[in-house]
Design a protein around this motif. Structure first.
Motif, PDB file in Angstrom:
ATOM      1  N   ILE A 168      60.130  19.351  22.907  1.00  0.00           N
ATOM      2  CA  ILE A 168      60.399  19.982  21.614  1.00  0.00           C
ATOM      3  C   ILE A 168      61.893  19.902  21.323  1.00  0.00           C
ATOM      4  N   ALA A 169      62.254  19.593  20.085  1.00  0.00           N
ATOM      5  CA  ALA A 169      63.657  19.685  19.682  1.00  0.00           C
ATOM      6  C   ALA A 169      63.839  20.899  18.767  1.00  0.00           C
ATOM      7  N   LEU A 170      64.974  21.532  18.917  1.00  0.00           N
ATOM      8  CA  LEU A 170      65.318  22.660  18.052  1.00  0.00           C
ATOM      9  C   LEU A 170      66.662  22.348  17.419  1.00  0.00           C
ATOM     10  N   LEU A 171      66.695  22.345  16.090  1.00  0.00           N
ATOM     11  CA  LEU A 171      67.941  22.071  15.377  1.00  0.00           C
ATOM     12  C   LEU A 171      68.357  23.327  14.642  1.00  0.00           C
ATOM     13  N   GLY A 172      69.593  23.770  14.879  1.00  0.00           N
ATOM     14  CA  GLY A 172      69.995  24.953  14.143  1.00  0.00           C
ATOM     15  C   GLY A 172      71.333  25.490  14.567  1.00  0.00           C
ATOM     16  N   GLU A 173      71.550  26.719  14.146  1.00  0.00           N
ATOM     17  CA  GLU A 173      72.794  27.389  14.477  1.00  0.00           C
ATOM     18  C   GLU A 173      72.594  28.878  14.259  1.00  0.00           C
ATOM     19  N   GLY A 174      73.513  29.662  14.794  1.00  0.00           N
ATOM     20  CA  GLY A 174      73.529  31.085  14.509  1.00  0.00           C
ATOM     21  C   GLY A 174      72.402  31.857  15.171  1.00  0.00           C
ATOM     22  N   LYS A 175      72.224  33.083  14.683  1.00  0.00           N
ATOM     23  CA  LYS A 175      71.285  34.038  15.275  1.00  0.00           C
ATOM     24  C   LYS A 175      69.847  33.541  15.165  1.00  0.00           C
ATOM     25  N   LEU A 176      69.526  32.920  14.037  1.00  0.00           N
ATOM     26  CA  LEU A 176      68.167  32.419  13.840  1.00  0.00           C
ATOM     27  C   LEU A 176      67.822  31.381  14.908  1.00  0.00           C
ATOM     28  N   MET A 177      68.764  30.473  15.199  1.00  0.00           N
ATOM     29  CA  MET A 177      68.532  29.450  16.213  1.00  0.00           C
ATOM     30  C   MET A 177      68.336  30.108  17.585  1.00  0.00           C
ATOM     31  N   GLU A 178      69.143  31.104  17.918  1.00  0.00           N
ATOM     32  CA  GLU A 178      69.002  31.782  19.217  1.00  0.00           C
ATOM     33  C   GLU A 178      67.628  32.422  19.370  1.00  0.00           C
ATOM     34  N   GLU A 179      67.163  33.047  18.309  1.00  0.00           N
ATOM     35  CA  GLU A 179      65.846  33.691  18.349  1.00  0.00           C
ATOM     36  C   GLU A 179      64.737  32.659  18.534  1.00  0.00           C
ATOM     37  N   GLU A 180      64.850  31.546  17.821  1.00  0.00           N
ATOM     38  CA  GLU A 180      63.831  30.511  17.928  1.00  0.00           C
ATOM     39  C   GLU A 180      63.853  29.892  19.329  1.00  0.00           C
ATOM     40  N   TYR A 181      65.046  29.744  19.892  1.00  0.00           N
ATOM     41  CA  TYR A 181      65.146  29.196  21.250  1.00  0.00           C
ATOM     42  C   TYR A 181      64.439  30.099  22.249  1.00  0.00           C
ATOM     43  N   ASP A 182      64.613  31.389  22.073  1.00  0.00           N
ATOM     44  CA  ASP A 182      63.987  32.361  22.968  1.00  0.00           C
ATOM     45  C   ASP A 182      62.467  32.201  22.960  1.00  0.00           C
ATOM     46  N   VAL A 183      61.908  31.982  21.790  1.00  0.00           N
ATOM     47  CA  VAL A 183      60.454  31.786  21.670  1.00  0.00           C
ATOM     48  C   VAL A 183      60.045  30.454  22.311  1.00  0.00           C
ATOM     49  N   LEU A 184      60.743  29.382  21.946  1.00  0.00           N
ATOM     50  CA  LEU A 184      60.342  28.043  22.390  1.00  0.00           C
ATOM     51  C   LEU A 184      60.508  27.855  23.898  1.00  0.00           C
ATOM     52  N   SER A 185      61.536  28.466  24.475  1.00  0.00           N
ATOM     53  CA  SER A 185      61.793  28.257  25.907  1.00  0.00           C
ATOM     54  C   SER A 185      60.704  28.907  26.766  1.00  0.00           C
ATOM     55  N   VAL A 227      62.889  21.837  26.017  1.00  0.00           N
ATOM     56  CA  VAL A 227      63.401  22.171  24.688  1.00  0.00           C
ATOM     57  C   VAL A 227      64.815  21.609  24.560  1.00  0.00           C
ATOM     58  N   TYR A 228      64.993  20.647  23.639  1.00  0.00           N
ATOM     59  CA  TYR A 228      66.296  20.044  23.412  1.00  0.00           C
ATOM     60  C   TYR A 228      66.951  20.698  22.204  1.00  0.00           C
ATOM     61  N   VAL A 229      68.149  21.221  22.412  1.00  0.00           N
ATOM     62  CA  VAL A 229      68.841  21.861  21.298  1.00  0.00           C
ATOM     63  C   VAL A 229      69.777  20.847  20.634  1.00  0.00           C
ATOM     64  N   LEU A 230      69.545  20.636  19.340  1.00  0.00           N
ATOM     65  CA  LEU A 230      70.344  19.675  18.576  1.00  0.00           C
ATOM     66  C   LEU A 230      71.226  20.417  17.573  1.00  0.00           C
ATOM     67  N   THR A 231      72.372  19.839  17.256  1.00  0.00           N
ATOM     68  CA  THR A 231      73.248  20.509  16.285  1.00  0.00           C
ATOM     69  C   THR A 231      73.575  19.612  15.088  1.00  0.00           C
ATOM     70  N   ASN A 232      73.127  18.366  15.143  1.00  0.00           N
ATOM     71  CA  ASN A 232      73.343  17.434  14.026  1.00  0.00           C
ATOM     72  C   ASN A 232      74.822  17.304  13.644  1.00  0.00           C
ATOM     73  N   GLY A 233      75.640  17.127  14.661  1.00  0.00           N
ATOM     74  CA  GLY A 233      77.048  16.866  14.394  1.00  0.00           C
ATOM     75  C   GLY A 233      77.962  18.076  14.477  1.00  0.00           C
ATOM     76  N   LYS A 234      77.372  19.265  14.510  1.00  0.00           N
ATOM     77  CA  LYS A 234      78.216  20.472  14.567  1.00  0.00           C
ATOM     78  C   LYS A 234      78.586  20.802  16.011  1.00  0.00           C
ATOM     79  N   LYS A 235      79.766  21.406  16.193  1.00  0.00           N
ATOM     80  CA  LYS A 235      80.156  21.945  17.488  1.00  0.00           C
ATOM     81  C   LYS A 235      79.504  23.324  17.621  1.00  0.00           C
ATOM     82  N   VAL A 236      78.615  23.460  18.590  1.00  0.00           N
ATOM     83  CA  VAL A 236      77.940  24.750  18.768  1.00  0.00           C
ATOM     84  C   VAL A 236      78.049  25.150  20.231  1.00  0.00           C
TER      85      VAL A 236
END
Lengths: 287, 287
Positions: free
Chosen positions: A145-162, A168-177
């Motif tokens: 599974i890939a997760l693309l995002g940032e901020g609090k919403l991304m952290e919450e979604e990661y918690d569910v997916l993990s 679970v691969y976390v992607l940032t699409n070019g952003k420094k996160v």
């Protein structure tokens, strides 16, 4: 402006929160007008399995059931776009087609998700691309599974997916996160797959095999007109309400995805009901 | 006792709150067993119109949809009667047919309504006799309505009904009740009507023509075994929980009609969902 009927309540938004509020208000014997565009975040979703009572229903089925349910109770629905809201001793709502007035207002216009600019993203929505881990994560147990995002919403979604998959691969699409696990900061070019999503292709030519891409970007600002009438918002751009959905502006209530809490139908429906009880109480004390 | 599987969560109660919690917990990838008797307060209700998404469904339809939805997600359901609950480092549930164990417990066994001893009461349930003004009051707009009850529940139901009809007769069935409007304290003998309720006949021979009788008596104590394990209750015999449904006993959560708030499906479903999020968080922190 000519004199209109002054409704007891205008409900803005025809999703779960808005229609639930309208149903209760009508049952409480108040005059209700519900206005909104067809759709919102349920539109086009293939399966809604986590809302009690929704067995084998799509997002469109649920929306259409809601419209039918409201109409059967005699609730007036208008599929119009809200362009302005003004408040004085009553509430004035201007749409693309008309002007309406009411003693109270229930705001449930939902949220717009910020969609990243990724090639063929739309082709795989509902076919691997999802905007809600709690809703769809289940389908990809132990799959990559890939997760693309940032901020609090991304952290919450990661918690569910993990808890669903250890890939679970976390992607940032070019952003420094900065995140608790290693992230892939490559820019994404486009998505590929026969019918369902199979691969994410990056601009550097690399690609990543996944069964799903969850997008958890920040939320669009759907609250411009709401802010204009002085409604207080929190740091996540959600309207601030009390436990009954009452905002800081007299006679204005809000619920669903516009206020804080999980973005789930069950919560939106309850928000609508709770606000309807509070609006009923307010209207009863005024009359 | 032989060694059983220890579930992540046992859900007690197969109504809206219980099944909603089970659905979310399963989606969060936890092992869930849901136990309860078929039925509860939705059983036998003709129309549920005020729950969003329930269009032209009966109480039984909604319950059956819920069972099907849970089964489709692979949730184990057992239609058994809970006879005892014990808590040590884990939770032990004893039913009429077996013993089960879990790390956490979600209690949603609903409430039993205290039914008054009135002749032919059962014949008119769903045909004029109702236990919920918000649910059914709407059907009797400006019709003569009787309300039988006492306490806070009766006051709330009166508030709803008095906005629906100006012919609301408050009955006490022999009890002395001090209320803001004149009450009829005559003892009720029986109900009459061709197919639907038409008349309430008192023991003194008088009778009252009504289209509906709303019953708002106190609630049965369904909490005996809950109290036994030390769960705190309020003065209305509702379990005391925090905003996530957590009780005062570790690992035990509750929702639906067992806790405070309106006795509505929308609220029960939201209770179940909220508790599932909290239980998920607790289980994740333990593992």
């Amino acid at each position: 402006m000519k004199t209109n009927e002054i409704y007891d309540t205008i409900v803005l938004g025809l999703g779960p929160a808005g229609i639930s509020a309208a149903i209760y208000l009508k049952r409480f014997n108040h005059s209700v007008l519900a206005i909104g565009l067809d759709g919102g975040s349920l539109k086009g979703l293939h399966h809604i399995d986590n809302y009690y009572g929704s067995f084998h229903l799509s997002g469109d089925d649920i929306l259409n059931n809601g419209y039918a349910q409201a109409k059967a109770l005699g609730i007036e629905l208008k599929f119009e776009e809200v362009v302005d809201i003004e408040v004085d001793s009553i509430v004035h709502v201007k749409t693309n087609l008309g002007n309406y007035e009411a003693k109270t207002l229930f705001l449930a216009l939902g949220l717009g998700r910020k969609k990243p600019n990724i090639g063929r993203l739309k082709d795989y929505e509902g076919k691997g691309v999802s905007y809600c881990a709690t809703c769809d994560g289940f389908l990809y147990r132990n799959r990559p599974i890939a997760l693309l995002g940032e901020g609090k919403l991304m952290e919450e979604e990661y918690d569910v997916l993990s808890h669903i998959s250890d890939k679970v691969y976390v992607l940032t699409n070019g952003k420094k996160v900065d995140f608790k696990v290693k992230v892939n900061e490559n820019e994404i070019d486009h998505l590929e797959g026969e019918e369902y999503l199979e691969r994410i292709v990056f601009k550097n030519g690399e690609s990543l095999h996944v069964d799903a891409l969850f997008i958890a970007n920040g939320l669009l600002d759907t609250f411009k007109s709401a802010k204009k009438i002085g409604l207080a918002v929190n740091e996540s751009d959600e309207l601030i309400v009390d436990e009954n959905g009452k905002t800081n502006v007299p006679f204005i209530f809000a619920g669903g995805d516009m206020i804080s809490g999980v973005k789930q139908i069950a919560k939106a429906v309850d928000d609508g009901m709770k606000a309807a009880y509070a609006i009923h109480k307010l209207l009863s004390s005024k009359s």
